[in-house]
Design an enzyme around this catalytic site. Structure first.
Site, PDB file in Angstrom:
ATOM      1  N   LEU A 144      18.898   5.346 -11.490  1.00  0.00           N
ATOM      2  CA  LEU A 144      18.099   6.259 -10.658  1.00  0.00           C
ATOM      3  C   LEU A 144      18.139   7.698 -11.160  1.00  0.00           C
ATOM      4  O   LEU A 144      19.164   8.183 -11.626  1.00  0.00           O
ATOM      5  CB  LEU A 144      18.590   6.213  -9.208  1.00  0.00           C
ATOM      6  CG  LEU A 144      18.528   4.841  -8.537  1.00  0.00           C
ATOM      7  CD1 LEU A 144      18.955   4.955  -7.069  1.00  0.00           C
ATOM      8  CD2 LEU A 144      17.138   4.221  -8.624  1.00  0.00           C
ATOM      9  N   HIS A 182      12.877   8.644  -8.921  1.00  0.00           N
ATOM     10  CA  HIS A 182      13.147   7.631  -7.894  1.00  0.00           C
ATOM     11  C   HIS A 182      13.536   8.297  -6.565  1.00  0.00           C
ATOM     12  O   HIS A 182      13.102   7.884  -5.493  1.00  0.00           O
ATOM     13  CB  HIS A 182      14.330   6.744  -8.302  1.00  0.00           C
ATOM     14  CG  HIS A 182      14.132   5.956  -9.561  1.00  0.00           C
ATOM     15  ND1 HIS A 182      14.826   6.225 -10.715  1.00  0.00           N
ATOM     16  CD2 HIS A 182      13.335   4.909  -9.843  1.00  0.00           C
ATOM     17  CE1 HIS A 182      14.475   5.357 -11.652  1.00  0.00           C
ATOM     18  NE2 HIS A 182      13.558   4.545 -11.150  1.00  0.00           N
ATOM     19  N   GLY A 238       5.645   5.317  -7.753  1.00  0.00           N
ATOM     20  CA  GLY A 238       5.371   6.557  -8.466  1.00  0.00           C
ATOM     21  C   GLY A 238       4.074   6.488  -9.264  1.00  0.00           C
ATOM     22  O   GLY A 238       3.738   5.446  -9.830  1.00  0.00           O
ATOM     23  N   GLU A 239       3.391   7.629  -9.335  1.00  0.00           N
ATOM     24  CA  GLU A 239       2.195   7.717 -10.184  1.00  0.00           C
ATOM     25  C   GLU A 239       2.567   7.662 -11.660  1.00  0.00           C
ATOM     26  O   GLU A 239       1.707   7.465 -12.513  1.00  0.00           O
ATOM     27  CB  GLU A 239       1.440   9.021  -9.886  1.00  0.00           C
ATOM     28  CG  GLU A 239       0.786   9.017  -8.521  1.00  0.00           C
ATOM     29  CD  GLU A 239      -0.006  10.282  -8.244  1.00  0.00           C
ATOM     30  OE1 GLU A 239       0.133  11.265  -9.007  1.00  0.00           O
ATOM     31  OE2 GLU A 239      -0.761  10.291  -7.252  1.00  0.00           O
ATOM     32  N   LYS A 240       3.846   7.855 -11.973  1.00  0.00           N
ATOM     33  CA  LYS A 240       4.320   7.707 -13.358  1.00  0.00           C
ATOM     34  C   LYS A 240       3.839   6.362 -13.934  1.00  0.00           C
ATOM     35  O   LYS A 240       3.476   6.260 -15.089  1.00  0.00           O
ATOM     36  CB  LYS A 240       5.851   7.795 -13.355  1.00  0.00           C
ATOM     37  CG  LYS A 240       6.552   7.196 -14.543  1.00  0.00           C
ATOM     38  CD  LYS A 240       6.557   8.146 -15.696  1.00  0.00           C
ATOM     39  CE  LYS A 240       7.351   7.714 -16.899  1.00  0.00           C
ATOM     40  NZ  LYS A 240       7.639   6.335 -17.087  1.00  0.00           N
TER      41      LYS A 240
HETATM   42  P1  AMP Z   1      11.488   1.727 -12.149  1.00  0.00           P
HETATM   43  O1  AMP Z   1      12.915   1.739 -11.727  1.00  0.00           O
HETATM   44  O2  AMP Z   1      11.245   2.330 -13.478  1.00  0.00           O
HETATM   45  O3  AMP Z   1      10.856   0.371 -11.962  1.00  0.00           O
HETATM   46  O4  AMP Z   1      10.738   2.686 -11.132  1.00  0.00           O
HETATM   47  C1  AMP Z   1      10.815   2.483  -9.750  1.00  0.00           C
HETATM   48  C2  AMP Z   1       9.795   3.350  -9.071  1.00  0.00           C
HETATM   49  O5  AMP Z   1      10.057   4.724  -9.376  1.00  0.00           O
HETATM   50  C3  AMP Z   1       8.349   3.061  -9.542  1.00  0.00           C
HETATM   51  O6  AMP Z   1       7.481   3.127  -8.434  1.00  0.00           O
HETATM   52  C4  AMP Z   1       8.105   4.185 -10.505  1.00  0.00           C
HETATM   53  O7  AMP Z   1       6.734   4.511 -10.646  1.00  0.00           O
HETATM   54  C5  AMP Z   1       8.869   5.320  -9.843  1.00  0.00           C
HETATM   55  N1  AMP Z   1       9.164   6.354 -10.822  1.00  0.00           N
HETATM   56  C6  AMP Z   1       9.769   6.201 -12.037  1.00  0.00           C
HETATM   57  N2  AMP Z   1       9.808   7.378 -12.683  1.00  0.00           N
HETATM   58  C7  AMP Z   1       9.222   8.293 -11.869  1.00  0.00           C
HETATM   59  C8  AMP Z   1       8.949   9.692 -11.975  1.00  0.00           C
HETATM   60  N3  AMP Z   1       9.294  10.394 -13.058  1.00  0.00           N
HETATM   61  N4  AMP Z   1       8.320  10.300 -10.944  1.00  0.00           N
HETATM   62  C9  AMP Z   1       7.958   9.607  -9.832  1.00  0.00           C
HETATM   63  N5  AMP Z   1       8.191   8.288  -9.668  1.00  0.00           N
HETATM   64  C10 AMP Z   1       8.810   7.641 -10.670  1.00  0.00           C
END
Ligand code: AMP
Length: 284
Positions: free
Chosen positions: A33, A37, A147-149
């Site tokens: 995280l 996140h 996230g929009e990422k």
């Molecule tokens: P992940 O653990 O990479 O599967 O991400 C979990 C959630 O966090 C997903 O909805 C991602 O889009 C979001 N997320 C990851 N990186 C970012 C970021 N830099 N800004 C905003 N949300 C993020």
């Protein structure tokens, strides 16, 4: 915050919350995280009575076994980072909870899942759609935060919740960036110092190209110049670099309606993705 590892224990808690008339928000993650996140967790805590953060490195969404093996796993420090936010549960199912023997169902979304990461990582969005459907049902969530990422993922999940009449409403949240503009990602941990110094070029090139397209420049020429800038800065192979409509994600040649610019590129053996909004030039 309780750490829960089984569907049965999770169900007991969500049922008691439901009996008390409380709303439930879920933040699905694969752990490691960071502030990106945590921004989703903060929003979920502000908008729901109860919040479940899920931590599951989903093997079905990795098409590359090496990428899966190298994915950082940091449960203890993840739990610590969540403590100040007031989430109720960190749900950490293992593979047998999610995919018991004989598991044979796939949720597959067409359209928005095609191209971009869907083209570069075959099977990836089937894995995402399947695990997210299960997490929504297991957590009984009213709202889920993404996230929009991962903008294509956000559209895939929005589509599937609509199409399957799931009660979970999908909430998209802005990308959180480092001070130098690099989009926060668990994968950034794998960059060495020199690659970490190179990586912010992604954000700069995206912003410049988006501004140029918003001023009426055609995508093809703008992207060709931007690719040269990336290569000069030391970025590796580009998986895709495309202008796509928002929210349908159809390929576009000009920014004549709301759009986003999407990039996936390799650096130091790590695949980095990012995207930015492109304002339509007609409306300016
Ligand atoms: P992940 O653990 O990479 O599967 O991400 C979990 C959630 O966090 C997903 O909805 C991602 O889009 C979001 N997320 C990851 N990186 C970012 C970021 N830099 N800004 C905003 N949300 C993020």
């Amino acid at each position: 915050m309780k750490i829960i590892r089984t569907k049965a224990d999770l169900r007991a808690l969500t049922e008691s919350w439901r009996r008390a008339g409380e709303t439930i928000g879920v933040v699905p993650t694969m752990g490691a995280l960071h502030a990106g996140h945590l921004s989703l967790v903060e929003r979920a805590c502000a908008e729901n009575d109860r919040v479940i953060v899920t931590l599951f490195v989903n093997p079905k969404q990795f098409n590359n076994p090496e990428d899966l093996a190298k994915y950082p796993r940091t449960e203890d420090s993840d739990a610590e980072k969540l403590t100040p936010y007031g989430a109720d549960i960190l749900y950490v199912p293992d593979g047998t909870q999610m995919y018991p023997e004989g598991f044979a169902t796939t949720v597959s979304v067409t359209g928005v899942s095609e191209g971009l990461c869907g083209g570069a990582r075959p099977g990836h969005f089937d894995g995402v759609a399947t695990v997210v459907t299960k997490l929504f049902l297991q957590t009984d969530a009213d709202r889920a935060y993404f996230g929009e990422k991962d903008y294509q993922q956000l559209q895939v999940v929005t589509r599937l919740a609509l199409d399957l009449d799931l009660k979970t409403r999908i909430v998209g949240c802005p990308t959180v960036r480092e001070d130098d503009g690099l989009a926060m990602s668990s994968r950034n941990l794998r960059l060495d110092d020199s690659a970490r110094a190179t990586a912010p070029v992604i954000g700069r090139v995206l912003d410049r190209a988006a501004a140029s397209m918003s001023a009426g420049q055609p995508a093809e020429e703008t992207l060709a110049r931007a690719r040269e800038d990336l290569a000069r800065a030391g970025m590796g192979e580009v998986d895709y670099f495309e202008l796509r409509g928002d929210p349908d994600l159809k390929l576009m040649t000009h920014a004549d309606r709301p759009a986003r610019l999407f990039l996936a590129a390799w650096l130091d053996g790590v695949r980095l993705i990012d995207n930015v909004a492109v304002a339509p030039y007609a409306s300016q």
